[in-house]
Scaffold this motif. Structure first.
Motif, PDB file in Angstrom:
ATOM      1  N   ALA A  87      17.528   8.787  47.984  1.00 41.30           N
ATOM      2  CA  ALA A  87      17.023   9.797  47.065  1.00 41.30           C
ATOM      3  C   ALA A  87      15.537  10.051  47.316  1.00 41.30           C
ATOM      4  CB  ALA A  87      17.248   9.356  45.619  1.00 41.30           C
ATOM      5  N   MET A  88      14.787   8.982  47.587  1.00 40.66           N
ATOM      6  CA  MET A  88      13.363   9.150  47.896  1.00 40.66           C
ATOM      7  C   MET A  88      13.172   9.868  49.230  1.00 40.66           C
ATOM      8  SD  MET A  88      11.338   8.239  45.503  1.00 40.66           S
ATOM      9  CE  MET A  88       9.856   8.353  46.523  1.00 40.66           C
ATOM     10  N   VAL A  89      14.019   9.581  50.207  1.00 37.65           N
ATOM     11  CA  VAL A  89      13.929  10.275  51.495  1.00 37.65           C
ATOM     12  C   VAL A  89      14.172  11.768  51.305  1.00 37.65           C
ATOM     13  CG1 VAL A  89      15.071  10.561  53.746  1.00 37.65           C
ATOM     14  CG2 VAL A  89      14.494   8.270  52.911  1.00 37.65           C
ATOM     15  N   ALA A  90      15.095  12.107  50.408  1.00 35.61           N
ATOM     16  CA  ALA A  90      15.392  13.520  50.156  1.00 35.61           C
ATOM     17  C   ALA A  90      14.202  14.267  49.564  1.00 35.61           C
ATOM     18  CB  ALA A  90      16.595  13.649  49.230  1.00 35.61           C
ATOM     19  N   THR A  91      13.235  13.534  48.998  1.00 37.10           N
ATOM     20  CA  THR A  91      12.018  14.180  48.480  1.00 37.10           C
ATOM     21  C   THR A  91      10.989  14.397  49.586  1.00 37.10           C
ATOM     22  OG1 THR A  91      10.782  12.154  47.911  1.00 37.10           O
ATOM     23  CG2 THR A  91      12.389  12.959  46.294  1.00 37.10           C
ATOM     24  N   GLN A  92      11.289  13.887  50.787  1.00 41.08           N
ATOM     25  CA  GLN A  92      10.341  13.971  51.898  1.00 41.08           C
ATOM     26  C   GLN A  92      10.889  14.716  53.110  1.00 41.08           C
ATOM     27  OE1 GLN A  92       8.692   9.835  52.576  1.00 41.08           O
ATOM     28  NE2 GLN A  92      10.076   9.393  50.871  1.00 41.08           N
ATOM     29  N   ALA A 150      11.856  14.956  41.582  1.00 40.02           N
ATOM     30  CA  ALA A 150      13.024  15.833  41.712  1.00 40.02           C
ATOM     31  C   ALA A 150      12.665  17.241  42.207  1.00 40.02           C
ATOM     32  CB  ALA A 150      13.778  15.899  40.386  1.00 40.02           C
ATOM     33  N   PRO A 151      11.556  17.839  41.768  1.00 41.10           N
ATOM     34  CA  PRO A 151      11.226  19.188  42.258  1.00 41.10           C
ATOM     35  C   PRO A 151      10.962  19.260  43.761  1.00 41.10           C
ATOM     36  CG  PRO A 151      10.046  18.732  40.216  1.00 41.10           C
ATOM     37  CD  PRO A 151      10.651  17.433  40.665  1.00 41.10           C
ATOM     38  N   GLU A 184      21.211  20.171  48.766  1.00 38.63           N
ATOM     39  CA  GLU A 184      22.318  20.030  47.824  1.00 38.63           C
ATOM     40  C   GLU A 184      22.661  18.551  47.676  1.00 38.63           C
ATOM     41  OE1 GLU A 184      27.006  21.341  47.260  1.00 38.63           O
ATOM     42  OE2 GLU A 184      25.844  22.140  48.950  1.00 38.63           O
ATOM     43  N   THR A 185      22.937  18.130  46.447  1.00 38.23           N
ATOM     44  CA  THR A 185      23.114  16.706  46.175  1.00 38.23           C
ATOM     45  C   THR A 185      24.402  16.454  45.402  1.00 38.23           C
ATOM     46  OG1 THR A 185      20.702  16.409  46.091  1.00 38.23           O
ATOM     47  CG2 THR A 185      22.069  14.662  45.141  1.00 38.23           C
ATOM     48  N   LEU A 186      25.167  15.485  45.885  1.00 34.70           N
ATOM     49  CA  LEU A 186      26.377  15.011  45.209  1.00 34.70           C
ATOM     50  C   LEU A 186      26.109  13.605  44.701  1.00 34.70           C
ATOM     51  CD1 LEU A 186      29.459  15.287  44.538  1.00 34.70           C
ATOM     52  CD2 LEU A 186      29.879  14.236  46.777  1.00 34.70           C
ATOM     53  N   LEU A 187      26.251  13.392  43.394  1.00 38.37           N
ATOM     54  CA  LEU A 187      26.052  12.080  42.803  1.00 38.37           C
ATOM     55  C   LEU A 187      27.393  11.513  42.357  1.00 38.37           C
ATOM     56  CD1 LEU A 187      23.390  13.969  41.434  1.00 38.37           C
ATOM     57  CD2 LEU A 187      22.652  11.591  41.386  1.00 38.37           C
ATOM     58  N   LEU A 188      27.642  10.256  42.709  1.00 41.82           N
ATOM     59  CA  LEU A 188      28.855   9.534  42.335  1.00 41.82           C
ATOM     60  C   LEU A 188      28.441   8.311  41.536  1.00 41.82           C
ATOM     61  CD1 LEU A 188      30.477   9.572  45.909  1.00 41.82           C
ATOM     62  CD2 LEU A 188      30.773  11.285  44.103  1.00 41.82           C
ATOM     63  N   LYS A 202      20.385  16.262  36.095  1.00 37.82           N
ATOM     64  CA  LYS A 202      19.793  17.312  35.264  1.00 37.82           C
ATOM     65  C   LYS A 202      18.434  17.743  35.807  1.00 37.82           C
ATOM     66  CE  LYS A 202      18.493  18.387  30.490  1.00 37.82           C
ATOM     67  NZ  LYS A 202      18.444  17.881  29.074  1.00 37.82           N
ATOM     68  N   ALA A 203      17.629  16.770  36.250  1.00 43.45           N
ATOM     69  CA  ALA A 203      16.306  17.091  36.795  1.00 43.45           C
ATOM     70  C   ALA A 203      16.427  17.927  38.061  1.00 43.45           C
ATOM     71  CB  ALA A 203      15.528  15.810  37.072  1.00 43.45           C
ATOM     72  N   LEU A 204      17.396  17.596  38.898  1.00 43.31           N
ATOM     73  CA  LEU A 204      17.612  18.383  40.117  1.00 43.31           C
ATOM     74  C   LEU A 204      18.034  19.806  39.781  1.00 43.31           C
ATOM     75  CD1 LEU A 204      19.497  15.763  42.334  1.00 43.31           C
ATOM     76  CD2 LEU A 204      17.171  16.604  42.680  1.00 43.31           C
ATOM     77  N   SER A 205      18.971  19.927  38.854  1.00 43.17           N
ATOM     78  CA  SER A 205      19.432  21.259  38.454  1.00 43.17           C
ATOM     79  C   SER A 205      18.294  22.084  37.867  1.00 43.17           C
ATOM     80  CB  SER A 205      20.571  21.142  37.441  1.00 43.17           C
ATOM     81  OG  SER A 205      21.707  20.515  38.021  1.00 43.17           O
ATOM     82  N   ASN A 206      17.464  21.458  37.044  1.00 44.09           N
ATOM     83  CA  ASN A 206      16.316  22.151  36.459  1.00 44.09           C
ATOM     84  C   ASN A 206      15.322  22.608  37.523  1.00 44.09           C
ATOM     85  OD1 ASN A 206      17.346  21.830  33.889  1.00 44.09           O
ATOM     86  ND2 ASN A 206      16.088  20.043  33.406  1.00 44.09           N
ATOM     87  N   ALA A 207      15.309  21.876  38.650  1.00 41.53           N
ATOM     88  CA  ALA A 207      14.407  22.224  39.749  1.00 41.53           C
ATOM     89  C   ALA A 207      15.025  23.254  40.693  1.00 41.53           C
ATOM     90  CB  ALA A 207      14.018  20.967  40.525  1.00 41.53           C
ATOM     91  N   GLY A 208      16.243  23.705  40.379  1.00 37.63           N
ATOM     92  CA  GLY A 208      16.897  24.716  41.208  1.00 37.63           C
ATOM     93  C   GLY A 208      17.724  24.161  42.339  1.00 37.63           C
ATOM     94  N   VAL A 209      17.951  22.847  42.355  1.00 41.21           N
ATOM     95  CA  VAL A 209      18.770  22.216  43.387  1.00 41.21           C
ATOM     96  C   VAL A 209      20.229  22.234  42.948  1.00 41.21           C
ATOM     97  CG1 VAL A 209      19.216  20.076  44.658  1.00 41.21           C
ATOM     98  CG2 VAL A 209      16.864  20.726  44.093  1.00 41.21           C
ATOM     99  N   LEU A 210      21.119  22.562  43.862  1.00 43.18           N
ATOM    100  CA  LEU A 210      22.550  22.500  43.569  1.00 43.18           C
ATOM    101  C   LEU A 210      22.960  21.037  43.513  1.00 43.18           C
ATOM    102  CD1 LEU A 210      25.224  23.924  43.123  1.00 43.18           C
ATOM    103  CD2 LEU A 210      25.513  24.056  45.609  1.00 43.18           C
ATOM    104  N   ALA A 211      23.263  20.539  42.322  1.00 44.30           N
ATOM    105  CA  ALA A 211      23.580  19.130  42.122  1.00 44.30           C
ATOM    106  C   ALA A 211      24.900  19.005  41.367  1.00 44.30           C
ATOM    107  CB  ALA A 211      22.471  18.424  41.347  1.00 44.30           C
TER     108      ALA A 211
END
Length: 255
Positions: A127-132, A183-184, A189-193, A211-220
């Motif tokens: 998840a942290m890598v996805a922010t970079q 999250a912003p 696109e992110t799938l959480l299990l 929710k934070a991803l969705s609020n940031a406009g990411v398809l989650a």
């Protein structure tokens, strides 16, 4: 005659002289295809690293079933990757980023079609890598925590000890491992299990991050299962099949 993919082992540079171990099953495709990189969890203290995905058959299943390159990286201190472990921190993130760069440079891999898949401890770091890293095709996060400071105060003694030993308890250490606060910055696109009754990573962590991803406009998309920390394979497959079919868009025979 059908040629089965072969798993190869690679030792790559993390970028600071340290070694990162990676296992890869390469797709038998004439044109560059997608790739998936697995990042393992805690492994019950066995420190196996990426070879766990080889021994379980996951690399070959994903490679042959989806006709993609499937790889697994060993986190620092696991397998043959140089340590010490830093509980999903900057060195672990750097190792994952190095593995992604290695895949991106493979002739068999479409650099725009790479999926990052982290489980448990691996989900925290992924998840942290996805922010970079902003060119991932998608991110799959299973049974992770996304605000480590909150999780620390709610976790078992064993997990608290591991966090204290590997990461420390400074505000900076927690932030460096807490994707919820960034999250912003996520672009993929992110799938959480997640298991509804997870006693190691409370489901609220996944709900808040989704929710934070969705609020940031990411398809989650969040799938919550009636289980604990370990999500049954059949449940995982039910969520992964349609997701991966759409992401990689092949004729899927994954099973």
């Amino acid at each position: 005659m059908v040629v089965m993919p072969v798993v190869t082992r690679h030792l790559i540079d993390r970028g600071d002289g340290a070694t990162v171990e990676l296992f890869q099953a390469q797709a038998a495709s004439e044109t560059p295809a997608g790739a998936i990189l697995f990042v393992h969890g805690n492994q019950g203290g066995r420190l196996l690293g990426g070879i766990e995905a080889v021994d379980s058959g996951a690399l070959l299943r994903f490679c042959s079933g989806l006709n993609i390159t499937a790889a697994a990286v060993s986190q620092p201190g696991f397998g043959a990757s140089d340590g010490p472990p830093d509980f999903c921190g900057p060195k672990t993130q750097q190792a994952i980023i190095a593995a992604l760069a290695f895949l991106r440079g493979q002739p068999s891999v479409d650099p725009d079609g790479i999926v990052l898949y982290g489980n448990s401890r691996g989900a925290v770091a992924s998840a942290m890598v996805a922010t970079q890293v902003f060119d991932l095709r998608a991110v799959i996060l299973s049974s992770g925590v996304y605000d480590l400071e909150v999780a620390y105060h709610e976790s078992s003694d064993g997990l608290r000890w591991a966090i204290e030993k590997e990461a420390g308890l400074s505000r900076e250490a927690f932030l460096a491992r807490s994707a919820l606060h960034y999250a912003p910055e996520v672009r993929s696109e992110t799938l959480l299990l997640h298991g509804k009754h997870d006693d190691r990573a409370p489901v609220a962590q996944a709900e808040l991050f989704s929710k934070a991803l969705s609020n940031a406009g990411v398809l989650a998309t969040l799938h919550v299962f009636e289980c604990g920390h370990q999500i049954p394979r059949n449940d995982v497959q039910g969520a992964l099949r349609p997701f991966l079919q759409r992401v990689f868009n092949p004729v899927v025979t994954y099973h």
